[in-house]
Scaffold this motif. Structure first.
Motif, PDB file in Angstrom:
ATOM      1  N   LYS A  53     -17.607  56.621   3.894  1.00  0.00           N
ATOM      2  CA  LYS A  53     -18.460  56.464   2.708  1.00  0.00           C
ATOM      3  C   LYS A  53     -17.965  55.318   1.825  1.00  0.00           C
ATOM      4  O   LYS A  53     -18.762  54.527   1.320  1.00  0.00           O
ATOM      5  CB  LYS A  53     -18.536  57.772   1.931  1.00  0.00           C
ATOM      6  CG  LYS A  53     -19.439  58.793   2.644  1.00  0.00           C
ATOM      7  CD  LYS A  53     -19.613  60.062   1.832  1.00  0.00           C
ATOM      8  CE  LYS A  53     -20.633  60.988   2.538  1.00  0.00           C
ATOM      9  NZ  LYS A  53     -20.575  62.354   2.001  1.00  0.00           N
ATOM     10  N   ASN A  72     -18.712  52.058   3.620  1.00  0.00           N
ATOM     11  CA  ASN A  72     -20.152  51.817   3.592  1.00  0.00           C
ATOM     12  C   ASN A  72     -20.560  51.254   2.233  1.00  0.00           C
ATOM     13  O   ASN A  72     -21.317  50.287   2.141  1.00  0.00           O
ATOM     14  CB  ASN A  72     -20.888  53.131   3.873  1.00  0.00           C
ATOM     15  CG  ASN A  72     -22.370  52.929   4.113  1.00  0.00           C
ATOM     16  OD1 ASN A  72     -22.790  51.891   4.610  1.00  0.00           O
ATOM     17  ND2 ASN A  72     -23.163  53.910   3.730  1.00  0.00           N
ATOM     18  N   LYS A 128     -19.027  47.804   1.981  1.00  0.00           N
ATOM     19  CA  LYS A 128     -19.331  46.923   3.131  1.00  0.00           C
ATOM     20  C   LYS A 128     -18.062  46.379   3.796  1.00  0.00           C
ATOM     21  O   LYS A 128     -17.922  45.175   4.036  1.00  0.00           O
ATOM     22  CB  LYS A 128     -20.238  45.741   2.734  1.00  0.00           C
ATOM     23  CG  LYS A 128     -21.418  46.083   1.832  1.00  0.00           C
ATOM     24  CD  LYS A 128     -22.406  46.987   2.518  1.00  0.00           C
ATOM     25  CE  LYS A 128     -23.501  47.482   1.582  1.00  0.00           C
ATOM     26  NZ  LYS A 128     -23.792  48.915   1.787  1.00  0.00           N
ATOM     27  N   ALA A 177     -22.482  55.754  10.276  1.00  0.00           N
ATOM     28  CA  ALA A 177     -22.101  54.729   9.295  1.00  0.00           C
ATOM     29  C   ALA A 177     -22.357  55.174   7.859  1.00  0.00           C
ATOM     30  O   ALA A 177     -21.681  54.717   6.935  1.00  0.00           O
ATOM     31  CB  ALA A 177     -22.843  53.430   9.586  1.00  0.00           C
ATOM     32  N   ASN A 178     -23.315  56.075   7.661  1.00  0.00           N
ATOM     33  CA  ASN A 178     -23.606  56.542   6.292  1.00  0.00           C
ATOM     34  C   ASN A 178     -22.793  57.771   5.902  1.00  0.00           C
ATOM     35  O   ASN A 178     -23.000  58.348   4.837  1.00  0.00           O
ATOM     36  CB  ASN A 178     -25.109  56.819   6.142  1.00  0.00           C
ATOM     37  CG  ASN A 178     -25.582  57.944   7.062  1.00  0.00           C
ATOM     38  OD1 ASN A 178     -24.776  58.555   7.773  1.00  0.00           O
ATOM     39  ND2 ASN A 178     -26.873  58.211   7.054  1.00  0.00           N
ATOM     40  N   ASP A 221     -26.509  51.335  11.952  1.00  0.00           N
ATOM     41  CA  ASP A 221     -25.410  50.763  11.174  1.00  0.00           C
ATOM     42  C   ASP A 221     -25.921  49.497  10.495  1.00  0.00           C
ATOM     43  O   ASP A 221     -25.527  48.388  10.838  1.00  0.00           O
ATOM     44  CB  ASP A 221     -24.228  50.458  12.121  1.00  0.00           C
ATOM     45  CG  ASP A 221     -23.039  49.852  11.399  1.00  0.00           C
ATOM     46  OD1 ASP A 221     -22.935  50.005  10.161  1.00  0.00           O
ATOM     47  OD2 ASP A 221     -22.203  49.207  12.072  1.00  0.00           O
ATOM     48  N   ASP A 250     -25.505  47.813   7.846  1.00  0.00           N
ATOM     49  CA  ASP A 250     -24.631  46.795   7.251  1.00  0.00           C
ATOM     50  C   ASP A 250     -23.541  46.344   8.205  1.00  0.00           C
ATOM     51  O   ASP A 250     -22.629  45.613   7.815  1.00  0.00           O
ATOM     52  CB  ASP A 250     -24.009  47.343   5.964  1.00  0.00           C
ATOM     53  CG  ASP A 250     -25.064  47.582   4.889  1.00  0.00           C
ATOM     54  OD1 ASP A 250     -25.850  46.651   4.642  1.00  0.00           O
ATOM     55  OD2 ASP A 250     -25.121  48.693   4.346  1.00  0.00           O
TER      56      ASP A 250
END
Lengths: 462, 462
Positions: free
Chosen positions: A58, A61, A64, A172-173, A448, A450
């Protein structure tokens, strides 16, 4: 990297699980792949539970920051090199066997578990986990699932993806999902289990793995067959399989490899042979194994093997396999740099591929030793070179390009078992076309957006 | 549908390949699934080459018209019902075997080929294509790949996805891509082959399939074992496999099914038995097959089988298998509507699942016959009912909900081999959670952003 991020990571993990020293960063700046750029990560974290990983994801994410998930770093396609810096997520502390379910012949494990430790734990149940990359005693389950490792038993027993039944994955989130399960049959929705297997850590972070186990073969017989001609060895391979015998192991070593191994290990290999085949049949019933062994021996003879050494004992078997296992280390000591490829072709094209490799070696004036899993078409042409010799490295790169071009022309693939990583990203369009790569890229972007998960791998400039 | 679209389709395909009559539309408004809504498509097209398909897809993509790709319509989850109308794309004219490569043990086929025709063509080479859904003589390769069909040999030989090596696929935007190939090992990029296999036509249109073939087993022995107690039958299953014998077939029928089959086919089944097991072992070597057969027989006896009928001839074997094959048609003639499910649990949970099914039948006062692939945990509870009886159908729907709830609680899955389609879309979150379904939906949206490919399947309200 922003100091606040480091201190947030320390809050999540405890100080002792956050490495930032220059020495540590150097340790994590490369993997087992030769001729690759190296890059130091900003930080290395060693979580011991998945809740910590969710928090790390998190954070990454939000900010970045790239996350490079890593096991033991035995990767052979540059897949674990943090080329865009960021956080290296070492999974080595998540190394528990969560369950051995002998009744359903499955095991549930954490990704940091060393493959061999699983095999040790299931041996008392008479079960094995067949995928056996050369690095079985050092590589982790998570790494081998992410790379879909193969190994010496692929022909008969398949590769990692044939044994992964279910996964727990952090996206990814930060979402955590479960795929597959312990059922042999499962067609519920898209097969995410197979999608994450071999995705090289670019689509999610695997935190749990359910694998299929099989009964251990009770009997085995091994031999080494010597050929004065590559073609004859190639024909032998094809004929064994068309006789419906599927050996557990069917390995080949070419003359360069034979001479190098013999020079290195002095095990009595015939240095003038053009090829040797290492063959093992196994199974649950002794008569069957013996019968298959006789068939294999007969086919070797009929195809002109000049000599056949039968393993009469475990010690003799071990010495035959030691020769094969010595291939890479022996080749690696000849020159400072060992460029190991895994071009793979349909089984019947092995003789053509071997011929092409010989021609490429001559054309670019390079030393190429070839060995590998002949039974499943997965060869390891190994270029012996020196990274500091710029002129030779240019020839090496041209030869590598040509090796992959030939493999694809023969109906093969860029990678049988080492993955794409950064080493082969530039060849992807050769195999899949712009359209095929675009489909993969759309999946990557969807899961994903980003590109924080192992960025720069599989796709160029990602 | 706009008349211009019909006339454009006629230009692409020729008039004879574009069906629009009401009778034809009714024919394509349903598939083999009971208790489903039916809906007529706007048009049915029967292309005979992929260039035509690309043009159709580009047209449909531009006009946002649904495309429902269809083989023989033997689907059992409502997957080929055109619930959002649109174009039904019948693949039956793309039915060629493009190549049989005996050396590499692969075949390349078009999607409209009937599965049995592939088996007929490869038999002279001593090879088989193992996936064998009950509809093997009517279902197409494309349909069975899209649904990832299972069948009676799943336990030993696996399911469709274990045999699909490569695909040619037309994407929603008209791009054509190739995945996989003829190599046994392939880890080049994401495993799109496995992603499209079982995707139920929602991600792309399969136009070519490369499958793995295996040597035909030379010997087989079959038996029928009769039990007066479900638990004993369940224990027998578990014990056979823990004795390291993997039968090619390990089927179960419960008392409701036995009585119905006997009443229908008069083949001498014991109507008071609580369960029968149908077992077949096969292999390349006679002694091994006989030895395994003895082991199976012994385990059946030790676990209290009250009678064992050994097949002494091909005719006797056929009669045993005829009993199993009669299960669905026999159950189907008892009542006007047959709701066939494919709840699947880990093998060891079969006795618990059978018990739960009995309780559910009692609770909702329904007749449920259960048969199926006990060896791989894939059961087919079959509710005998009448669609016109609204009150009973309400109880049926509640029972179905409960069947899936129990299967998931036991570590199972919504579908072992029939797919999700529209029949089970509403249960998807039970198995995968919101997060898991979201991952699948992201992939769908990335590859088919306007949802023109078989919309409304797998996901609710898509």
């Amino acid at each position: 990297m922003d100091k606040n991020i480091i201190s947030t990571l320390m809050t999540i993990l405890g100080k002792e699980n956050v490495l930032t020293s220059k020495e540590d960063m150097i340790t994590y700046s490369f993997d087992a792949t030769a001729d690759m750029p190296s890059e130091k990560p900003d930080v290395v974290v060693t979580p011991d539970n998945k809740e910590q990983i969710i928090e790390i994801v998190k954070l990454a994410n939000e900010k970045k920051i790239p996350i490079i998930t890593r096991g033991s770093g035995t990767n052979l396609s540059g897949g674990t090199i943090p080329i865009n810096k960021g956080i290296v997520l070492s999974m080595l502390k998540l190394n528990k066997i969560l369950e051995i379910d002998a009744e359903n012949m499955t095991a549930s494990v954490e990704p940091g578990l060393i493959i061999q430790k699983l095999n040790d734990a299931i041996a008392p149940y008479g079960l094995i986990y067949p995928p056996d990359p050369g690095t079985v005693t050092t590589a982790t389950m998570g790494g081998s699932v992410s790379e879909c490792s193969g190994g010496l038993r692929g022909l008969k027993y398949g590769v990692t993806k044939d044994y992964v039944m279910g996964l727990e994955v952090i996206m990814a989130n930060g979402d955590i999902i479960r795929t597959g399960g312990k059922t042999v049959k499962n067609v519920s929705g898209y097969d995410l289990t197979k999608l994450f297997t071999g995705a090289e850590g670019t689509l999610g972070i695997i935190t749990q793995i359910i694998v299929k186990l099989i009964p251990a073969p009770q009997y085995r017989r091994s031999m080494l067959a010597i050929f004065d001609n590559l073609d004859k060895a190639g024909k032998t391979i094809a004929e064994i399989i068309s006789n419906k015998v599927i050996p557990a192991t069917l390995e080949i070593m070419d003359n360069v490899t034979i001479r190098t191994v013999e020079n290195y290990a002095k095990i009595g290999l015939p240095t003038d042979a053009e090829a040797v085949l290492i063959l093992e049949v196994d199974g649950a019933i002794e008569q069957v194994v013996l019968q298959e062994f006789e068939t294999v021996k007969k086919i070797c003879k009929e195809n002109g093997a000049v000599d056949i050494k039968l393993a009469q004992s475990d010690a003799e078997r071990d010495s035959i396999f030691a020769a094969r296992r010595a291939a890479l280390p022996a080749l690696a000591q000849v020159k400072p740099t060992t460029v190991l490829e895994d071009a793979t072709v349909p089984r019947s094209k092995i003789p053509e591929m071997l011929k092409a490799l010989k021609e490429i070696a001559e054309k670019y004036d390079l030393q190429i030793g070839t060995f590998g899993h002949a039974g499943d078409g997965n060869l390891h042409p190994t270029i012996l070179t020196d990274e500091s010799n710029k002129e030779e490295m240019e020839r090496v790169h041209k030869a590598v390009d040509e090796i992959f071009k030939v493999a694809l022309e023969l109906g093969g693939t860029l990678s049988g078992e080492h993955g794409i990583g950064i080493a082969k990203a530039k060849f992807m369009e050769w195999e899949f076309g712009k359209e095929g790569v675009a489909v993969m890229k759309k999946i990557k972007d969807a899961l994903d957006p980003d590109s924080i998960l192992n960025p720069g791998k599989i796709f160029r400039g990602n």
